[in-house]
Design an enzyme around this catalytic site. Structure first.
Site, mmCIF file in Angstrom:
data_model
loop_
_atom_site.group_PDB
_atom_site.id
_atom_site.type_symbol
_atom_site.label_atom_id
_atom_site.label_comp_id
_atom_site.label_asym_id
_atom_site.label_seq_id
_atom_site.Cartn_x
_atom_site.Cartn_y
_atom_site.Cartn_z
ATOM 1 N N CYS A 140 1.008 -1.128 -0.023
ATOM 2 C CA CYS A 140 0.028 0.001 -0.195
ATOM 3 C C CYS A 140 0.737 1.352 0.115
ATOM 4 O O CYS A 140 0.408 2.279 -0.230
ATOM 5 C CB CYS A 140 -0.802 0.096 1.186
ATOM 6 N N VAL A 141 2.124 1.148 0.355
ATOM 7 C CA VAL A 141 2.842 2.270 0.503
ATOM 8 C C VAL A 141 3.800 2.735 -0.758
ATOM 9 O O VAL A 141 4.290 3.538 -1.255
ATOM 10 C CB VAL A 141 3.485 2.491 1.872
#
Lengths: 166, 101
Positions: free
Chosen positions: B100-101
């Site tokens: 997600c990052v």
């Protein structure tokens, strides 16, 4: 995906765990080519407050999902007793613990995450009424916050956007 | 006929087989994505993404790219505007970033 998708987050909470949803989803949105606007109101202004941003905390009190087993204790579903939450240092401990968990999954601290969003083109605004209430000004906010705007301005600038309240 | 027409891709336009990828394909996919030319800076990102995927088995996230390839966030969004996560992966012949990052 529509070409002009726009998503807006309203951040109203200043707890450490409530700062991350908009950061994670906002960053994912930018990565997928979606325009992002974030409106910081009430306690949520701590996320953009220079003096507060690095000190967001997480109190164990009322966090019923925060179980002692998360800290590696064989205590099953036993929560952190509320009576322990009033011991000085408990909030510092749970905040430290959560920051460690966040770091472990490779997510950056709030300030760095927010900078990534700003660099990626997210538009950040502070709520006029909250700013007046707390006696703040643009000088209190980190670089990258565009302006202090009214609720009406926010409605105008998010015409057609999907809005998420946190 | 373009090389891209003979290559198997999924409904979003990602290559089904990363091994099919060539630099020529990358140029064609980039054009589909609105990037007329791939500069040296683009290739630096693409090559990092390919190498990262080869060693980790997963398409890198944007943060892995900025940290690993030494490309600042601002520049990455300038190089691959409107959705660098998907664009870098697609042009590099990889799947969607995992993480997600």
């Amino acid at each position: 995906m529509s070409e002009d998708r726009h998503i807006a987050f309203i951040c109203s909470k200043g707890d450490l765990d409530m700062a991350y949803p908009a950061l994670v989803m906002g960053w994912a949105a930018l990565g997928n080519g979606i325009d992002v606007t974030i409106f910081f109101t009430f306690w949520g202004m701590d996320i953009i407050n220079k003096k507060r941003q690095a000190h967001l905390e997480l109190s164990p009190i009322t966090k019923t999902s925060m179980k002692m087993s998360m800290m590696g204790l064989p205590t099953g579903n036993l929560g952190i007793p509320n009576i322990l939450s009033i011991i000085p240092g408990m909030t510092a401990f749970t905040s430290w613990f959560m920051k460690k968990k966040i770091k472990d999954v490779g997510a950056p601290p709030v300030g760095e995450y927010l900078e990534m969003l700003i660099d990626g083109g997210a538009k950040l605004y502070a709520c006029k009424m909250s700013v007046d209430m707390f006696g703040l000004s643009m000088d209190d906010f980190v670089d990258g916050v565009e302006a202090i705007v009214t609720a009406g301005d926010f409605m105008d600038m998010t015409d057609g956007a999907q809005i998420i309240f946190i | 006929m373009s090389a891209l027409e003979t290559i198997e891709r999924n409904e979003e336009g990602f290559l089904v087989h990363p091994a099919d990828w060539t630099k020529e394909l990358a140029v064609e996919i980039a054009q589909e994505e609105g990037l007329d030319e791939l500069s040296e800076a683009h290739w630096k990102v693409i090559e990092f993404a390919r190498a990262n995927a080869e060693s980790s088995g997963a398409s890198p996230t944007l943060r892995q790219i900025t940290n690993g390839a030494g490309v600042p966030t601002k520049e990455l969004f300038k190089l691959f505007p409107k959705g660098p996560a998907k664009k870098v992966a697609k042009i590099s012949g990889l799947g969607k970033p995992e993480g997600c990052v």
